[in-house]
Scaffold this active site. Structure first.
Site, PDB file in Angstrom:
ATOM      1  N   ASP A 164     -31.322  -8.341 -10.369  1.00  0.00           N
ATOM      2  CA  ASP A 164     -31.991  -9.633 -10.247  1.00  0.00           C
ATOM      3  C   ASP A 164     -32.731  -9.904 -11.542  1.00  0.00           C
ATOM      4  OD1 ASP A 164     -31.096 -10.101  -7.700  1.00  0.00           O
ATOM      5  OD2 ASP A 164     -32.903  -9.365  -6.705  1.00  0.00           O
ATOM      6  N   GLU A 165     -32.992 -11.178 -11.821  1.00  0.00           N
ATOM      7  CA  GLU A 165     -33.625 -11.545 -13.080  1.00  0.00           C
ATOM      8  C   GLU A 165     -35.055 -11.033 -13.200  1.00  0.00           C
ATOM      9  OE1 GLU A 165     -33.830 -15.772 -13.271  1.00  0.00           O
ATOM     10  OE2 GLU A 165     -35.011 -15.962 -11.437  1.00  0.00           O
ATOM     11  N   ASP A 166     -35.734 -10.780 -12.057  1.00  0.00           N
ATOM     12  CA  ASP A 166     -37.129 -10.350 -12.105  1.00  0.00           C
ATOM     13  C   ASP A 166     -37.286  -8.843 -11.911  1.00  0.00           C
ATOM     14  OD1 ASP A 166     -36.260 -10.407  -9.530  1.00  0.00           O
ATOM     15  OD2 ASP A 166     -37.760 -11.836  -8.791  1.00  0.00           O
ATOM     16  N   ASP A 189     -27.344  -9.175  -0.459  1.00  0.00           N
ATOM     17  CA  ASP A 189     -27.497  -7.739  -0.674  1.00  0.00           C
ATOM     18  C   ASP A 189     -27.323  -6.959   0.623  1.00  0.00           C
ATOM     19  OD1 ASP A 189     -29.757  -8.898   0.365  1.00  0.00           O
ATOM     20  OD2 ASP A 189     -31.154  -8.043  -1.090  1.00  0.00           O
ATOM     21  N   ARG A 199     -33.613 -12.800   6.935  1.00  0.00           N
ATOM     22  CA  ARG A 199     -32.968 -11.499   6.800  1.00  0.00           C
ATOM     23  C   ARG A 199     -32.848 -10.800   8.154  1.00  0.00           C
ATOM     24  NH1 ARG A 199     -32.530 -10.309   1.394  1.00  0.00           N
ATOM     25  NH2 ARG A 199     -32.633  -8.044   1.492  1.00  0.00           N
ATOM     26  N   ARG A 248     -22.390 -13.972  -7.353  1.00  0.00           N
ATOM     27  CA  ARG A 248     -22.772 -12.786  -8.115  1.00  0.00           C
ATOM     28  C   ARG A 248     -21.833 -11.619  -7.823  1.00  0.00           C
ATOM     29  NH1 ARG A 248     -28.645 -10.867  -6.383  1.00  0.00           N
ATOM     30  NH2 ARG A 248     -28.200  -9.434  -8.122  1.00  0.00           N
ATOM     31  N   ARG A 308       0.832  -1.198   0.000  1.00  0.00           N
ATOM     32  CA  ARG A 308       0.000   0.000   0.000  1.00  0.00           C
ATOM     33  C   ARG A 308       0.866   1.247   0.000  1.00  0.00           C
ATOM     34  NH1 ARG A 308      -1.915  -3.879   3.250  1.00  0.00           N
ATOM     35  NH2 ARG A 308      -4.130  -4.404   3.264  1.00  0.00           N
TER      36      ARG A 308
END
Length: 742
Positions: A561-563, A650, A697, A545, A436
């Site tokens: 998301d796919e939907d 998420d 969740r 993902r 660094r």
């Protein structure tokens, strides 16, 4: 005649030479320590310059390395002194290239192994916190064959023989360790060394070629680029998380009630007493308040002087916390040892530390520029301290205070932070070419969140754009997470793909196929103006993902998301907003967290409220570096939890980004039907159709908060809309007119 003169001259010169040799030989032993220092410089040591020894009126301010008390001279013979010094300096010439085996780090990278605790061995809470922090980190390995660095399970923190935490027979116990190898590639943590009356830095055992992570270490004994100087911290210091700094807002001008304060013990005799005994000379009871007390120890009354009663009375009148939070500068004089608890207390309180500890190697001096956060004074120039701090301009004071808060939260707020910083310093030495930069360590968000394995160029990290005066590239890569088979040409994923591909900022669309069914034939995907790459997920887990795929070439990632149902206009507007906030998550579906006082735990809510703290990655834009950070920084246990539940990825990403930035995500204009669309999904594979989804969740929130040590999420009530959104002007004048038509 001339011959006689020559003989006389030669005779005189010979006599002078004999006298010089005689007197020089008598004094030679007194110069050994100086020869020792010269020898250090020949081997690459660059310590702080040594001050000359003053006599006469400046005797009370004599340098730290020449302080010798009467008790010391009485209780120690010259031979004992030599034995102590030889113990401290053994292995003093060790450096990474001579006492560290780099070959152990080549195969498996920088991994740290902790010896298993031996039965019956006592261990302090502080040392247990240190080992727990290592074991919970991404650097830990339980296999010694994969390790690059080794840490003892024997408690080495307190090596004061008078302490109840002192571990006896450590010399024998260490030598019996089968992996010890004379200490090579070993790291030893220590907070206290030596005992009354001299408090030397001797650990009481031969640590060989091991590195020291030591508090109160002197520049004389510190081995540059080998040892690590750590701060002195108490047993109440939190293991993880820790409190934020106390600077809530920047007052202009940045002055407080007091200019300079101190409250602590006054040592009447012995090492470390000179400076604290002289503080009354600069105390004025107004803006310079330096309070000391003699009332400590069992026999303090035997040594009390004429000032003790008066000092004790004034000491009791003032509250230390009130002084700490209302002073611009805080004096940090040395105690019996060079370090002091006052140092971390001052940092947290945004009270600029004024260090009076000659010869102290500052904590993490290898990476931190302390002149940007502290004032380094000289014990012999105590009387000049008030005028010195008064001369510091208010702009510099504000900058110093802000830097104290950054350093506290980045490296010192918990035992975990101190330990990880220590390990990453050593990690950088192993990396060498990919270490660094100094700017990474000394600017937000700090070195722990700036992983050099990702890049050594500051411009590749989203939080350094503003400092460098650059902007992210004006393109994005869309990543669509697919979990259901493609059975119809009217499925939402195909409509979403077409809408995203039409965006002027999109360069490619990646479909991550995490479905159990085989990949659809190429002709099943719609034709688009940008490349569409379908990746067959090997592990078929949720965390995949967020893998740092090499095919993502842009700074920005549009996660979907796919939907998800989004129009091209909505995608364009969200990306435009993200370009102004590249270090944050920017998107549409928002959620919030709250503290449930009845259950005493964190709660998760999807209700539409007046604030939010998360933007779900089902329709969000963020920097691709967070893919790397998610995969490489977070421990496998958290990612494993996400994969086991097929849920909460998420939430974990929001935790991570907020922990890095200390800022909330940004919600942009959202069409009303998005929530309803999400909630009426009929697919059996849809996570929203799972009745346990919401309960999981809730549980994830608390498990994540436990690992981070605190709640990193930040609430916000700001939503960004396009200019002229809903304004009473012609629709033709609006840039994002389609958003209002949805």
């Amino acid at each position: 005649m001339q011959a006689r003169k020559r003989y006389l001259i030669l005779l005189s010169a010979g006599a002078c030479l004999i006298l010089l040799l005689y007197f020089g030989g008598v004094q030679a032993p007194l110069s050994r320590s100086n020869n020792r220092r010269d020898d250090r410089s020949l081997h690459g040591y660059h310590g702080r310059p040594q001050w000359p020894h003053f006599s006469g009126s400046l005797q009370p301010f004599s340098p730290w390395d020449q302080m010798e008390t009467e008790e010391y001279n009485i209780n120690r013979s010259p031979r004992q002194k030599r034995d102590v010094i030889s113990g401290v300096y053994k292995g003093k010439r060790c450096r990474m290239d001579s006492c560290f085996d780099f070959s152990l780090c080549k195969t498996n990278g920088f991994k740290v192994y902790v010896y298993p605790q031996q039965k019956g061995e006592k261990m302090s809470e502080s040392y247990r916190n240190i080992l727990s922090s290592i074991e919970a980190s991404r650097l830990y390995t339980s296999d010694p064959g994969q390790a690059c660095l080794f840490v003892l399970s024997l408690d080495t923190l307190d090596r004061d023989i008078l302490s109840p935490q002192y571990v006896h027979n450590l010399r024998t116990k260490v030598q019996n360790l089968h992996l010890w190898n004379n200490g090579k590639n070993h790291l030893i943590f220590n907070l206290y060394s030596g005992t009354w009356p001299d408090y030397t830095e001797d650990l009481g055992f031969d640590f060989g070629q091991a590195m020291l992570a030591k508090a109160s270490i002197s520049t004389e004994n510190f081995r540059p680029n080998f040892d690590v100087s750590i701060p002195l911290f108490g047993k109440e210091h939190p293991r993880t998380g820790g409190e934020r700094g106390y600077l809530k807002y920047n007052s202009i001008p940045p002055y407080r009630k007091y200019m300079l304060v101190f409250k602590g013990k006054r040592y009447l005799t012995g090492i470390g007493s000179d400076t604290r005994n002289a503080l009354y000379h600069v105390h004025n009871s107004e803006d310079v308040v330096l309070l000391t007390t003699c009332k400590h120890g069992k026999d303090w009354q035997k040594h009390k002087d004429a000032r003790c009663d008066r000092d004790n009375a004034e000491y009791d009148k003032h509250d230390y916390r009130e002084m700490l939070h209302n002073s611009t500068f805080c004096l940090v004089p040395r105690g019996r040892r060079l370090g002091s608890f006052r140092f971390l207390e001052a940092l947290q309180a945004a009270c600029v530390p004024v260090i009076l500890s000659n010869g102290w190697e500052m904590p993490f001096s290898e990476i931190i520029r302390w002149n940007t956060a502290a004032v380094i004074g000289d014990e012999r120039l105590l009387l000049q301290i008030p005028s010195t701090v008064r001369s510091i301009h208010q702009d510099n004071i504000l900058s110093l205070r802000q830097q104290t808060q950054f350093l506290w939260e980045a490296y010192f707020s918990s035992v975990e932070r101190i330990v990880l910083t220590t390990l990453e310093i050593i990690h950088d030495r192993v990396l060498q070419h990919a270490a660094r930069s100094n700017l990474m360590w000394n600017s937000l968000p700090g070195g722990l969140y700036s992983l050099p394995q990702y890049s050594s160029y500051l411009g590749d990290f989203p939080f350094h754009y503003a400092k460098l005066g650059i902007k992210p590239r004006p393109k994005f890569t869309a990543v669509i997470h697919a979990v259901t088979p493609l059975v119809s040409q009217s499925q939402p994923i195909l409509k979403l793909l077409v809408a995203v591909a039409k965006s002027q900022y999109c360069v490619q669309v990646i479909v991550l196929w995490n479905c159990d069914k085989p990949l659809p034939a190429k002709h099943r995907w719609p034709a688009t103006s940008v490349p569409v790459l379908v990746i067959d997920g090997e592990s078929k887990v949720m965390s995949s993902r967020f893998l740092p795929y090499d095919t993502i070439s842009t700074d920005a990632v549009l996660s979907l998301d796919e939907d998800t149902v989004l129009s091209t206009t909505e995608v364009d507007f969200a990306f435009t907003v993200w370009q102004s906030f590249p270090e944050r998550i920017v998107g549409y579906p928002a959620r919030s967290h709250f503290w449930d006082s009845n259950k005493e735990r964190w709660g998760y809510t999807s209700k539409w409220t007046n604030d939010y703290s998360m933007v779900l990655t089902g329709a969000a834009i963020y920097h691709r570096y967070y893919h790397y950070l998610y995969t490489s920084y977070l421990p496998a246990s958290l990612r494993g939890l996400v994969d086991q539940l097929s849920n909460c990825e998420d939430i974990l990403m929001n935790f991570l980004v907020s922990a890095v930035t200390k800022l909330p995500p940004i919600k942009v204009t959202q069409k009303k039907q998005y929530k309803e669309t999400m909630m009426v999904q009929t697919s059996r594979a849809s996570r929203w159709a799972d009745p346990d989804h919401f309960a999981q969740r809730q549980s994830c929130m608390n498990k994540f908060a436990s690992w981070f040590g605190s709640m990193p999420l930040v609430h916000s009530n700001m939503r960004l809309d396009p200019v002229l959104f809903k304004d009473q002007v012609s629709i033709l004048r609006k840039k994002y007119k389609d958003i209002e038509r949805l």
